[in-house]
Design a protein around this motif. Structure first.
Motif, PDB file in Angstrom:
ATOM      1  N   THR B  76       4.449  38.115  43.347  1.00  0.00           N
ATOM      2  CA  THR B  76       4.378  39.118  44.407  1.00  0.00           C
ATOM      3  C   THR B  76       2.932  39.575  44.547  1.00  0.00           C
ATOM      4  O   THR B  76       2.312  39.960  43.562  1.00  0.00           O
ATOM      5  N   THR B  77       2.388  39.494  45.754  1.00  0.00           N
ATOM      6  CA  THR B  77       1.018  39.974  45.919  1.00  0.00           C
ATOM      7  C   THR B  77       0.975  41.298  46.678  1.00  0.00           C
ATOM      8  O   THR B  77       0.103  42.110  46.443  1.00  0.00           O
ATOM      9  N   ASN B  78       1.902  41.499  47.596  1.00  0.00           N
ATOM     10  CA  ASN B  78       1.930  42.751  48.355  1.00  0.00           C
ATOM     11  C   ASN B  78       3.362  43.118  48.683  1.00  0.00           C
ATOM     12  O   ASN B  78       4.171  42.264  49.035  1.00  0.00           O
ATOM     13  N   LEU B  79       3.665  44.397  48.549  1.00  0.00           N
ATOM     14  CA  LEU B  79       4.991  44.887  48.930  1.00  0.00           C
ATOM     15  C   LEU B  79       4.779  46.213  49.634  1.00  0.00           C
ATOM     16  O   LEU B  79       4.129  47.114  49.105  1.00  0.00           O
ATOM     17  N   VAL B 102       7.070  30.495  55.538  1.00  0.00           N
ATOM     18  CA  VAL B 102       7.099  29.774  54.270  1.00  0.00           C
ATOM     19  C   VAL B 102       5.935  28.791  54.298  1.00  0.00           C
ATOM     20  O   VAL B 102       6.065  27.664  54.772  1.00  0.00           O
ATOM     21  N   GLY B 103       4.782  29.261  53.849  1.00  0.00           N
ATOM     22  CA  GLY B 103       3.597  28.420  53.827  1.00  0.00           C
ATOM     23  C   GLY B 103       3.435  27.740  52.483  1.00  0.00           C
ATOM     24  O   GLY B 103       4.219  27.962  51.566  1.00  0.00           O
ATOM     25  N   LYS B 104       2.403  26.902  52.389  1.00  0.00           N
ATOM     26  CA  LYS B 104       2.188  26.182  51.126  1.00  0.00           C
ATOM     27  C   LYS B 104       1.757  27.123  50.014  1.00  0.00           C
ATOM     28  O   LYS B 104       2.125  26.946  48.860  1.00  0.00           O
ATOM     29  N   THR B 105       0.958  28.132  50.357  1.00  0.00           N
ATOM     30  CA  THR B 105       0.460  29.029  49.307  1.00  0.00           C
ATOM     31  C   THR B 105       0.879  30.480  49.505  1.00  0.00           C
ATOM     32  O   THR B 105       0.780  31.273  48.590  1.00  0.00           O
ATOM     33  N   LEU B 106       1.351  30.821  50.693  1.00  0.00           N
ATOM     34  CA  LEU B 106       1.786  32.197  50.947  1.00  0.00           C
ATOM     35  C   LEU B 106       3.142  32.207  51.643  1.00  0.00           C
ATOM     36  O   LEU B 106       3.375  31.447  52.576  1.00  0.00           O
ATOM     37  N   ILE B 107       4.000  33.100  51.177  1.00  0.00           N
ATOM     38  CA  ILE B 107       5.318  33.273  51.779  1.00  0.00           C
ATOM     39  C   ILE B 107       5.482  34.746  52.122  1.00  0.00           C
ATOM     40  O   ILE B 107       5.175  35.620  51.309  1.00  0.00           O
ATOM     41  N   TYR B 129       4.265  36.822  48.979  1.00  0.00           N
ATOM     42  CA  TYR B 129       4.305  36.145  47.694  1.00  0.00           C
ATOM     43  C   TYR B 129       3.337  34.977  47.714  1.00  0.00           C
ATOM     44  O   TYR B 129       3.250  34.247  48.697  1.00  0.00           O
ATOM     45  N   SER B 130       2.638  34.827  46.609  1.00  0.00           N
ATOM     46  CA  SER B 130       1.695  33.740  46.478  1.00  0.00           C
ATOM     47  C   SER B 130       2.334  32.641  45.633  1.00  0.00           C
ATOM     48  O   SER B 130       2.987  32.916  44.633  1.00  0.00           O
ATOM     49  N   VAL B 131       2.168  31.398  46.071  1.00  0.00           N
ATOM     50  CA  VAL B 131       2.638  30.264  45.289  1.00  0.00           C
ATOM     51  C   VAL B 131       1.402  29.654  44.638  1.00  0.00           C
ATOM     52  O   VAL B 131       0.557  29.100  45.341  1.00  0.00           O
ATOM     53  N   PRO B 132       1.253  29.815  43.315  1.00  0.00           N
ATOM     54  CA  PRO B 132       0.026  29.349  42.655  1.00  0.00           C
ATOM     55  C   PRO B 132      -0.205  27.855  42.884  1.00  0.00           C
ATOM     56  O   PRO B 132       0.756  27.089  43.010  1.00  0.00           O
ATOM     57  N   PRO B 133      -1.486  27.437  42.945  1.00  0.00           N
ATOM     58  CA  PRO B 133      -1.857  26.053  43.244  1.00  0.00           C
ATOM     59  C   PRO B 133      -1.074  25.022  42.432  1.00  0.00           C
ATOM     60  O   PRO B 133      -0.656  24.006  42.962  1.00  0.00           O
TER      61      PRO B 133
END
Lengths: 138, 138, 138, 138
Positions: B76-79, B102-107, B129-133
């Motif tokens: 979670t990066t921002n709520l 639903v992006g590759k690195t950010l949702i 939400y960030s999806v780590p590399p």
């Protein structure tokens, strides 16, 4: 509830500098349109963020006035925007607003922003508006 | 897309301390439930804000895993939460999540929170939400 | 302005379930502490997001009461959190609050959250609180 | 770290339409200025919200480029603004940015906005920027 024409006339009179026009108004909702031209674009052919925020602000404002009347004062207190996709350089921006809460002193709504013709939104905004006590007592 | 049962089992195993249960999962969406008891209440008989935020976080998490798989890492990066109405002290909280991107690195997704049985939402959340590399390269 | 002791006693009486304690209060500011134990941790040894949000909420609440008095009612209307770094599993969480605006009906403040002993913040929160008209007329 | 002159030249070249100028740059920080004239005002003599958001966006952009270099790509993913006080119609807007996190793929910063000459801020912004993988590998 105010009609689309009443709101469109009010917007044109009070905010002659806005490029937004009212598409429709409904129960706790409104839709606005903003033409996109050279002034709205950033290098790379994308619509600038502040333009998207301005469209959301107008969509919320129109939906709120449609609900509580043209004589009301409202002040934006918080606006939070998530940029989701690159907007098209060739399409109008459409702002689709739904009010989540219409309280006596606080109104909260969300706006989904689209490049016209595309299904997936380009941005999503949640805004909070304060209705000052003077008007709140209406 | 993962089934409701797969997600429910995963949630119970990985977050044994959560009181949330999975109600349903769908395309880029999920619904979760949180029972409300003494521990969740504040003086005055209202559900505490952090409980509402926790329900939203789980709803987003379940919707995201349903989309990108259980092996994925998300952070979670921002709520951002807007509290709209006083929740009922006697009703479960339902969190209804729809993913906006639903992006590759950010949702990015939004959650509307209800006291079960009431039409108007008690709160509205937007989360990023960030999806780590490492996982993003999946 | 209320003293640290007055606020600490009030918090312990009104929110017996909170694990936060008041570290200090100042002009439009407050600092609170939350011990971290098994219950606050997520798998992987990180402090759960809702715990961080709860600490920020208490820090804002204490700073606001320190400014407008214990008899006042305040309602959280918006809370936005950015998670910046993984908190330590072994250190207390410190919430450092500064109020940005103390209006008659709306109060806005920010909280920087730290794992005690680390320089870089683990999260940053901005919150808006509404002071209901009944109390606003004070 | 880049100098003020390098950043000012870059901004003038890449964003010829912006009215912002760079006042100073520092460690994870930047200050920008925006002249206020007829175009920036709303009826009632207040600076329009989108102008304040645009100033914050530029302040964040300049601070980020000062940190990670002019060749980097950054995309605004989230911007949240709290409007705190009515800006002066006669004073420039100053945007004071501090970066809270400079990660490989995500950068978070806050901007405090002032009407020049006034002590209390008129608005406060928190923004999140994504550094696309292509540049992230720098």
């Amino acid at each position: 509830m105010l009609s689309k024409n009443e709101l469109a006339t009010f917007l044109a009179t009070e905010f002659p500098q806005t490029k937004c026009s009212v598409e429709s108004v409904g129960l706790r909702s409104a839709k606005v349109r903003h033409e996109i031209g050279f002034e709205e674009l950033r290098p790379g052919g994308t619509v600038s963020g502040p333009v998207l925020m301005a469209v959301a602000d107008v969509a919320l404002y129109v939906a709120i006035l449609g609900e509580i009347g043209l004589e009301a004062l409202t002040v934006t207190t918080n606006l939070s925007i998530n940029f989701l996709r690159k907007p098209s350089a060739d399409a109008d921006i459409i702002g689709d607003c739904v009010l989540l809460k219409v309280g006596k002193t606080l109104i909260v709504g969300e706006v989904t922003l689209y490049s016209e013709g595309l299904v997936d939104p380009v941005a999503h905004v949640v805004g909070t508006y304060s209705v000052p006590p003077a008007t709140a007592g209406r």
